[in-house]
Design a protein around this motif. Sequence first.
Motif, PDB file in Angstrom:
ATOM      1  N   SER A   6       0.838  -1.205   0.000  1.00 51.37           N
ATOM      2  CA  SER A   6       0.000   0.000   0.000  1.00 51.37           C
ATOM      3  C   SER A   6       0.871   1.253   0.000  1.00 51.37           C
ATOM      4  O   SER A   6       0.552   2.245  -0.641  1.00 51.37           O
ATOM      5  CB  SER A   6      -0.929   0.006   1.213  1.00 51.37           C
ATOM      6  OG  SER A   6      -0.189   0.085   2.424  1.00 51.37           O
ATOM      7  N   HIS A   7       1.966   1.202   0.744  1.00 51.41           N
ATOM      8  CA  HIS A   7       2.982   2.249   0.763  1.00 51.41           C
ATOM      9  C   HIS A   7       4.179   1.689   1.520  1.00 51.41           C
ATOM     10  O   HIS A   7       4.160   0.515   1.915  1.00 51.41           O
ATOM     11  CB  HIS A   7       2.442   3.554   1.359  1.00 51.41           C
ATOM     12  CG  HIS A   7       1.941   3.483   2.774  1.00 51.41           C
ATOM     13  ND1 HIS A   7       1.016   2.553   3.202  1.00 51.41           N
ATOM     14  CD2 HIS A   7       2.238   4.228   3.881  1.00 51.41           C
ATOM     15  CE1 HIS A   7       0.769   2.746   4.486  1.00 51.41           C
ATOM     16  NE2 HIS A   7       1.499   3.755   4.927  1.00 51.41           N
ATOM     17  N   LEU A   8       5.193   2.502   1.725  1.00 48.35           N
ATOM     18  CA  LEU A   8       6.445   1.942   2.260  1.00 48.35           C
ATOM     19  C   LEU A   8       6.764   2.441   3.664  1.00 48.35           C
ATOM     20  O   LEU A   8       7.921   2.403   4.086  1.00 48.35           O
ATOM     21  CB  LEU A   8       7.603   2.245   1.286  1.00 48.35           C
ATOM     22  CG  LEU A   8       7.456   1.568  -0.088  1.00 48.35           C
ATOM     23  CD1 LEU A   8       8.597   1.982  -1.023  1.00 48.35           C
ATOM     24  CD2 LEU A   8       7.409   0.045   0.046  1.00 48.35           C
ATOM     25  N   ASN A  60       6.960   2.103   7.733  1.00 43.79           N
ATOM     26  CA  ASN A  60       7.593   0.994   8.434  1.00 43.79           C
ATOM     27  C   ASN A  60       6.635  -0.111   8.884  1.00 43.79           C
ATOM     28  O   ASN A  60       7.047  -1.245   9.067  1.00 43.79           O
ATOM     29  CB  ASN A  60       8.355   1.525   9.652  1.00 43.79           C
ATOM     30  CG  ASN A  60       7.464   2.321  10.588  1.00 43.79           C
ATOM     31  OD1 ASN A  60       6.578   3.058  10.151  1.00 43.79           O
ATOM     32  ND2 ASN A  60       7.690   2.192  11.877  1.00 43.79           N
ATOM     33  N   ASP A  61       5.344   0.221   9.045  1.00 47.28           N
ATOM     34  CA  ASP A  61       4.403  -0.793   9.519  1.00 47.28           C
ATOM     35  C   ASP A  61       3.703  -1.518   8.362  1.00 47.28           C
ATOM     36  O   ASP A  61       2.775  -2.301   8.595  1.00 47.28           O
ATOM     37  CB  ASP A  61       3.362  -0.170  10.467  1.00 47.28           C
ATOM     38  CG  ASP A  61       2.667   1.030   9.863  1.00 47.28           C
ATOM     39  OD1 ASP A  61       3.340   1.804   9.152  1.00 47.28           O
ATOM     40  OD2 ASP A  61       1.461   1.218  10.096  1.00 47.28           O
ATOM     41  N   HIS A  62       4.156  -1.266   7.133  1.00 44.88           N
ATOM     42  CA  HIS A  62       3.558  -1.925   5.965  1.00 44.88           C
ATOM     43  C   HIS A  62       4.611  -2.629   5.101  1.00 44.88           C
ATOM     44  O   HIS A  62       4.281  -3.547   4.356  1.00 44.88           O
ATOM     45  CB  HIS A  62       2.792  -0.897   5.117  1.00 44.88           C
ATOM     46  CG  HIS A  62       1.667  -0.271   5.868  1.00 44.88           C
ATOM     47  ND1 HIS A  62       0.361  -0.698   5.755  1.00 44.88           N
ATOM     48  CD2 HIS A  62       1.661   0.712   6.805  1.00 44.88           C
ATOM     49  CE1 HIS A  62      -0.413   0.016   6.583  1.00 44.88           C
ATOM     50  NE2 HIS A  62       0.355   0.877   7.229  1.00 44.88           N
ATOM     51  N   SER A  63       5.852  -2.165   5.208  1.00 38.81           N
ATOM     52  CA  SER A  63       6.895  -2.668   4.309  1.00 38.81           C
ATOM     53  C   SER A  63       7.973  -3.454   5.048  1.00 38.81           C
ATOM     54  O   SER A  63       8.978  -3.833   4.447  1.00 38.81           O
ATOM     55  CB  SER A  63       7.556  -1.490   3.584  1.00 38.81           C
ATOM     56  OG  SER A  63       8.191  -0.628   4.540  1.00 38.81           O
ATOM     57  N   SER A  97      -6.159   0.614   3.218  1.00 42.98           N
ATOM     58  CA  SER A  97      -4.907   0.822   3.948  1.00 42.98           C
ATOM     59  C   SER A  97      -4.947   2.210   4.588  1.00 42.98           C
ATOM     60  O   SER A  97      -6.005   2.681   4.992  1.00 42.98           O
ATOM     61  CB  SER A  97      -3.698   0.616   3.040  1.00 42.98           C
ATOM     62  OG  SER A  97      -2.505   0.754   3.800  1.00 42.98           O
ATOM     63  N   ASP A  98      -3.798   2.886   4.649  1.00 42.75           N
ATOM     64  CA  ASP A  98      -3.748   4.133   5.412  1.00 42.75           C
ATOM     65  C   ASP A  98      -4.257   5.351   4.626  1.00 42.75           C
ATOM     66  O   ASP A  98      -4.139   6.484   5.114  1.00 42.75           O
ATOM     67  CB  ASP A  98      -2.332   4.389   5.917  1.00 42.75           C
ATOM     68  CG  ASP A  98      -1.903   3.374   6.957  1.00 42.75           C
ATOM     69  OD1 ASP A  98      -2.687   2.455   7.241  1.00 42.75           O
ATOM     70  OD2 ASP A  98      -0.785   3.506   7.484  1.00 42.75           O
ATOM     71  N   ALA A  99      -4.805   5.134   3.429  1.00 46.09           N
ATOM     72  CA  ALA A  99      -5.563   6.226   2.805  1.00 46.09           C
ATOM     73  C   ALA A  99      -6.709   6.600   3.737  1.00 46.09           C
ATOM     74  O   ALA A  99      -7.171   7.748   3.730  1.00 46.09           O
ATOM     75  CB  ALA A  99      -6.085   5.797   1.441  1.00 46.09           C
ATOM     76  N   LEU A 100      -7.176   5.632   4.528  1.00 44.16           N
ATOM     77  CA  LEU A 100      -8.136   5.882   5.618  1.00 44.16           C
ATOM     78  C   LEU A 100      -7.621   5.105   6.830  1.00 44.16           C
ATOM     79  O   LEU A 100      -7.697   3.886   6.849  1.00 44.16           O
ATOM     80  CB  LEU A 100      -9.539   5.389   5.240  1.00 44.16           C
ATOM     81  CG  LEU A 100     -10.195   6.033   4.020  1.00 44.16           C
ATOM     82  CD1 LEU A 100     -11.434   5.231   3.616  1.00 44.16           C
ATOM     83  CD2 LEU A 100     -10.579   7.487   4.300  1.00 44.16           C
ATOM     84  N   TYR A 101      -7.107   5.807   7.814  1.00 40.33           N
ATOM     85  CA  TYR A 101      -6.643   5.126   9.018  1.00 40.33           C
ATOM     86  C   TYR A 101      -7.797   4.403   9.720  1.00 40.33           C
ATOM     87  O   TYR A 101      -7.651   3.301  10.211  1.00 40.33           O
ATOM     88  CB  TYR A 101      -6.118   6.148  10.022  1.00 40.33           C
ATOM     89  CG  TYR A 101      -4.644   6.458   9.966  1.00 40.33           C
ATOM     90  CD1 TYR A 101      -3.698   5.484   9.672  1.00 40.33           C
ATOM     91  CD2 TYR A 101      -4.198   7.746  10.262  1.00 40.33           C
ATOM     92  CE1 TYR A 101      -2.349   5.787   9.669  1.00 40.33           C
ATOM     93  CE2 TYR A 101      -2.851   8.053  10.263  1.00 40.33           C
ATOM     94  CZ  TYR A 101      -1.927   7.077   9.967  1.00 40.33           C
ATOM     95  OH  TYR A 101      -0.599   7.377   9.980  1.00 40.33           O
ATOM     96  N   CYS A 102      -8.914   5.118   9.809  1.00 39.88           N
ATOM     97  CA  CYS A 102      -9.998   4.613  10.656  1.00 39.88           C
ATOM     98  C   CYS A 102     -11.325   5.213  10.198  1.00 39.88           C
ATOM     99  O   CYS A 102     -11.353   6.109   9.342  1.00 39.88           O
ATOM    100  CB  CYS A 102      -9.738   4.958  12.114  1.00 39.88           C
ATOM    101  SG  CYS A 102      -9.509   6.717  12.411  1.00 39.88           S
ATOM    102  N   GLY A 113      -7.053   1.208   7.502  1.00 43.17           N
ATOM    103  CA  GLY A 113      -5.681   0.780   7.774  1.00 43.17           C
ATOM    104  C   GLY A 113      -5.407   0.423   9.226  1.00 43.17           C
ATOM    105  O   GLY A 113      -4.686  -0.527   9.532  1.00 43.17           O
ATOM    106  N   HIS A 114      -5.985   1.203  10.158  1.00 44.31           N
ATOM    107  CA  HIS A 114      -5.634   1.014  11.574  1.00 44.31           C
ATOM    108  C   HIS A 114      -6.839   1.238  12.485  1.00 44.31           C
ATOM    109  O   HIS A 114      -6.752   1.990  13.456  1.00 44.31           O
ATOM    110  CB  HIS A 114      -4.507   1.973  11.975  1.00 44.31           C
ATOM    111  CG  HIS A 114      -3.187   1.678  11.335  1.00 44.31           C
ATOM    112  ND1 HIS A 114      -2.313   0.723  11.821  1.00 44.31           N
ATOM    113  CD2 HIS A 114      -2.586   2.205  10.244  1.00 44.31           C
ATOM    114  CE1 HIS A 114      -1.228   0.690  11.054  1.00 44.31           C
ATOM    115  NE2 HIS A 114      -1.367   1.576  10.088  1.00 44.31           N
ATOM    116  N   ASP A 115      -7.961   0.654  12.169  1.00 46.26           N
ATOM    117  CA  ASP A 115      -9.176   0.843  12.964  1.00 46.26           C
ATOM    118  C   ASP A 115      -9.367  -0.363  13.883  1.00 46.26           C
ATOM    119  O   ASP A 115      -9.738  -1.453  13.439  1.00 46.26           O
ATOM    120  CB  ASP A 115     -10.382   1.015  12.027  1.00 46.26           C
ATOM    121  CG  ASP A 115     -11.630   1.439  12.788  1.00 46.26           C
ATOM    122  OD1 ASP A 115     -12.010   0.725  13.744  1.00 46.26           O
ATOM    123  OD2 ASP A 115     -12.217   2.470  12.444  1.00 46.26           O
TER     124      ASP A 115
HETATM  125 ZN   LIG Z   1       0.098   2.204   8.770  1.00 49.95          ZN
END
Ligand SMILES: [Zn+2]
Length: 265
Positions: free
Chosen positions: A110-112, A114-117, A205-210, A251-253
Amino acid sequence: MAPRQPTDQRNGAAVRLHVLDLGRLSMDASLLVAGDPPGVAVQTPVAAYVIEHPGGNILFDTGCHPRAMGENGLWPPEYQRDFPWSGRPENLLPARLAVLGLDIATVVLSHLHNDHSGGVEFFPGTPLIVHADELAAAFAATDDSSYVRAETAIWRAKNLNWQPIRSGLRLNDAVTILDWGPGHAAGMLGLHIRLPNSGDIILASDALYCAANYAPNFRLPGLLVDEAGCAATARRIAALAGRFQAEVWFGHDGAQFASLEACYD
Ligand SMILES: [Zn+2]
């Protein structure tokens, strides 16, 4: 002549979506939702997803590096202080994949951040699909403010099989990569998954955290690089979700993640 079956029905093979719990990342509430009071640490899920498909299994995101934390951890001290990861050995990606017992043909990132790559180095030779702008930003970073340079140094040394894209991409009859563009990071990718029984799912993903970042109020996250891009992506996700009657997974809900099952088909 028998009618042609969809790809996922041939040979009795099924398409399934597996939800991988990769531990927890603590984040300040004001980073998840701009305007929320700072100083409140929120335990958020770290997730990855495997789409089991007869044409090749796809992994979406790779969580945190197993050696991220600790005195000799790859993450700089300020990351370990501000975004500490916690979890058990079984929450690490290699362990989760070993339990599933599935080979991965393609990784989509989704992106790079640290919590995804964190797990990309475990896929030497496997195509790693990433937004071209994100890959360029990560390798051009001159400090650790957005990307962990100790990890990008490993990626460089391992000469990984990066496959940068700058548009959406249909991977098979069930999975399409969505180009979210800049917003939370320099270049974000999402996934649209069509499941025979569970219906359509969009991995934001983190395009929308929650949920608070999403409709109806679209409150921006506190952590972003392109405010207009972030807002436009949130509205685009809502439009896509309406068009396909899709569920949107954030992404993080924590509440949403707790409601998910381990496997969907
Ligand atoms: Zn994240």
